[in-house]
Design a protein around this motif. Structure first.
Motif, PDB file in Angstrom:
ATOM      1  N   VAL A   5       0.844  -1.199   0.000  1.00  0.00           N
ATOM      2  CA  VAL A   5       0.000   0.000   0.000  1.00  0.00           C
ATOM      3  C   VAL A   5       0.877   1.247   0.000  1.00  0.00           C
ATOM      4  CG1 VAL A   5      -1.670   1.345   1.341  1.00  0.00           C
ATOM      5  CG2 VAL A   5      -1.978  -1.121   1.084  1.00  0.00           C
ATOM      6  N   ALA A   6       1.905   1.257   0.842  1.00  0.00           N
ATOM      7  CA  ALA A   6       2.822   2.402   0.897  1.00  0.00           C
ATOM      8  C   ALA A   6       3.533   2.590  -0.436  1.00  0.00           C
ATOM      9  CB  ALA A   6       3.834   2.219   2.028  1.00  0.00           C
ATOM     10  N   ALA A   7       3.969   1.492  -1.053  1.00  0.00           N
ATOM     11  CA  ALA A   7       4.635   1.582  -2.359  1.00  0.00           C
ATOM     12  C   ALA A   7       3.670   2.102  -3.418  1.00  0.00           C
ATOM     13  CB  ALA A   7       5.195   0.217  -2.760  1.00  0.00           C
ATOM     14  N   GLY A   8       2.414   1.636  -3.347  1.00  0.00           N
ATOM     15  CA  GLY A   8       1.404   2.109  -4.293  1.00  0.00           C
ATOM     16  C   GLY A   8       1.132   3.594  -4.140  1.00  0.00           C
ATOM     17  N   VAL A   9       1.033   4.056  -2.897  1.00  0.00           N
ATOM     18  CA  VAL A   9       0.801   5.479  -2.632  1.00  0.00           C
ATOM     19  C   VAL A   9       1.987   6.304  -3.138  1.00  0.00           C
ATOM     20  CG1 VAL A   9       0.590   7.206  -0.793  1.00  0.00           C
ATOM     21  CG2 VAL A   9      -0.792   5.117  -0.726  1.00  0.00           C
ATOM     22  N   LEU A  10       3.194   5.849  -2.863  1.00  0.00           N
ATOM     23  CA  LEU A  10       4.390   6.562  -3.343  1.00  0.00           C
ATOM     24  C   LEU A  10       4.434   6.610  -4.869  1.00  0.00           C
ATOM     25  CD1 LEU A  10       7.181   5.426  -0.868  1.00  0.00           C
ATOM     26  CD2 LEU A  10       6.155   7.694  -1.103  1.00  0.00           C
ATOM     27  N   PHE A  11       4.050   5.509  -5.504  1.00  0.00           N
ATOM     28  CA  PHE A  11       4.033   5.482  -6.970  1.00  0.00           C
ATOM     29  C   PHE A  11       3.026   6.485  -7.527  1.00  0.00           C
ATOM     30  CE2 PHE A  11       2.254   3.832 -10.955  1.00  0.00           C
ATOM     31  CZ  PHE A  11       3.404   3.853 -11.740  1.00  0.00           C
ATOM     32  N   VAL A  12       1.838   6.524  -6.948  1.00  0.00           N
ATOM     33  CA  VAL A  12       0.809   7.468  -7.399  1.00  0.00           C
ATOM     34  C   VAL A  12       1.261   8.907  -7.172  1.00  0.00           C
ATOM     35  CG1 VAL A  12      -1.542   8.306  -6.944  1.00  0.00           C
ATOM     36  CG2 VAL A  12      -1.109   5.856  -7.170  1.00  0.00           C
ATOM     37  N   ALA A  14       4.390  10.011  -7.031  1.00  0.00           N
ATOM     38  CA  ALA A  14       5.461  10.298  -7.999  1.00  0.00           C
ATOM     39  C   ALA A  14       4.876  10.559  -9.381  1.00  0.00           C
ATOM     40  CB  ALA A  14       6.462   9.149  -8.038  1.00  0.00           C
ATOM     41  N   LEU A  15       3.910   9.764  -9.776  1.00  0.00           N
ATOM     42  CA  LEU A  15       3.252   9.955 -11.074  1.00  0.00           C
ATOM     43  C   LEU A  15       2.545  11.309 -11.135  1.00  0.00           C
ATOM     44  CD1 LEU A  15       2.863   8.436 -13.710  1.00  0.00           C
ATOM     45  CD2 LEU A  15       0.765   7.479 -12.768  1.00  0.00           C
ATOM     46  N   ALA A  16       1.865  11.686 -10.049  1.00  0.00           N
ATOM     47  CA  ALA A  16       1.192  12.984 -10.000  1.00  0.00           C
ATOM     48  C   ALA A  16       2.205  14.120 -10.067  1.00  0.00           C
ATOM     49  CB  ALA A  16       0.353  13.096  -8.732  1.00  0.00           C
ATOM     50  N   TRP A  17       3.344  13.958  -9.378  1.00  0.00           N
ATOM     51  CA  TRP A  17       4.390  14.993  -9.398  1.00  0.00           C
ATOM     52  C   TRP A  17       4.928  15.197 -10.812  1.00  0.00           C
ATOM     53  CZ3 TRP A  17       5.683  18.827  -6.490  1.00  0.00           C
ATOM     54  CH2 TRP A  17       6.891  19.484  -6.705  1.00  0.00           C
ATOM     55  N   PHE A  22       3.425  18.979 -16.624  1.00  0.00           N
ATOM     56  CA  PHE A  22       2.907  18.816 -17.986  1.00  0.00           C
ATOM     57  C   PHE A  22       1.550  19.502 -18.099  1.00  0.00           C
ATOM     58  CE2 PHE A  22       5.954  15.305 -18.207  1.00  0.00           C
ATOM     59  CZ  PHE A  22       6.409  15.413 -19.512  1.00  0.00           C
ATOM     60  N   HIS A  23       0.703  19.305 -17.100  1.00  0.00           N
ATOM     61  CA  HIS A  23      -0.616  19.936 -17.100  1.00  0.00           C
ATOM     62  C   HIS A  23      -0.486  21.461 -17.061  1.00  0.00           C
ATOM     63  CE1 HIS A  23      -4.311  21.518 -15.205  1.00  0.00           C
ATOM     64  NE2 HIS A  23      -4.864  20.726 -16.097  1.00  0.00           N
ATOM     65  N   THR A  24       0.436  21.968 -16.233  1.00  0.00           N
ATOM     66  CA  THR A  24       0.633  23.416 -16.154  1.00  0.00           C
ATOM     67  C   THR A  24       1.097  23.973 -17.500  1.00  0.00           C
ATOM     68  OG1 THR A  24       1.148  23.272 -13.800  1.00  0.00           O
ATOM     69  CG2 THR A  24       1.868  25.268 -14.959  1.00  0.00           C
TER      70      THR A  24
END
Length: 184
Positions: A5-12, A14-17, A22-24
């Motif tokens: 779960v922690a790895a999944g949260v970190l991955f999400v 990092a992906l958002a970061w 790109f969105h900006t």
């Protein structure tokens, strides 16, 4: 289970970061396409952009190829704050505006638009040469202008992603500004 779960949260996260700048960049270019001045004023640090253009202008005037180089930039940063020709200062302050940026984006073919002034809010992806993080708190987009030089947009994180610098190689851009529909 907690490690997954922690790895999944970190991955999400990092992906958002990675996706956020790109969105900006997309928002800034669409705002340029639609001439959305309030968004450009909110997403661009115009004081920093103007200062960078002044430094680039000074660097381009340094003889023997000093402009657009590391040495030329170092000299420009030393000279620019105190000894910039007042005419350059006034010209940059007057011309480097959200309206100018929108006009250049349209003329350079960065954004798609019709002759009647309408736009389909799409960025001409063929003009994007490179776009990615250049550091953990900085993001670069290189845009190949139609019939002009490559322009670099540099975004930095300061509580949110903002455009901090527009790098235009002045020596390659001679005559390019003549095509810009500025209302001065």
């Amino acid at each position: 289970m907690h490690k997954k779960v922690a790895a999944g949260v970190l991955f999400v996260l990092a992906l958002a970061w990675i996706a956020w700048p790109f969105h900006t960049a997309y928002v800034v270019l669409v705002a340029a396409a639609t001439r959305d001045i309030p968004t450009l004023e909110r997403k661009v640090n115009w004081v920093a952009v103007r200062q960078g253009i002044k430094e680039d202008a000074v660097a381009s005037m340094i003889p023997s190829g000093g402009g657009n180089s590391v040495i030329g930039s170092m000299i420009a940063r030393k000279v620019a704050p105190s000894n910039v020709d007042p005419r350059i200062e006034q010209m940059v302050n007057k011309l480097v505006t959200p309206e100018m940026f929108a006009s250049l984006a349209r003329h350079a073919g960065i954004v798609n638009w019709e002759e009647d002034g309408t736009t389909d809010r799409r960025i001409n992806r063929g003009r994007i040469k490179w776009a990615f993080l250049s550091g953990p708190m900085s993001f670069k987009v290189e845009l190949a202008a139609r019939n002009g030089p490559t322009v670099t947009l540099e975004f930095e994180w300061s509580g949110t992603w903002k455009l901090q610098r527009i790098v235009v190689p002045f020596r390659e851009a001679k005559g390019y500004a003549a095509h810009v529909d500025l209302q001065i």
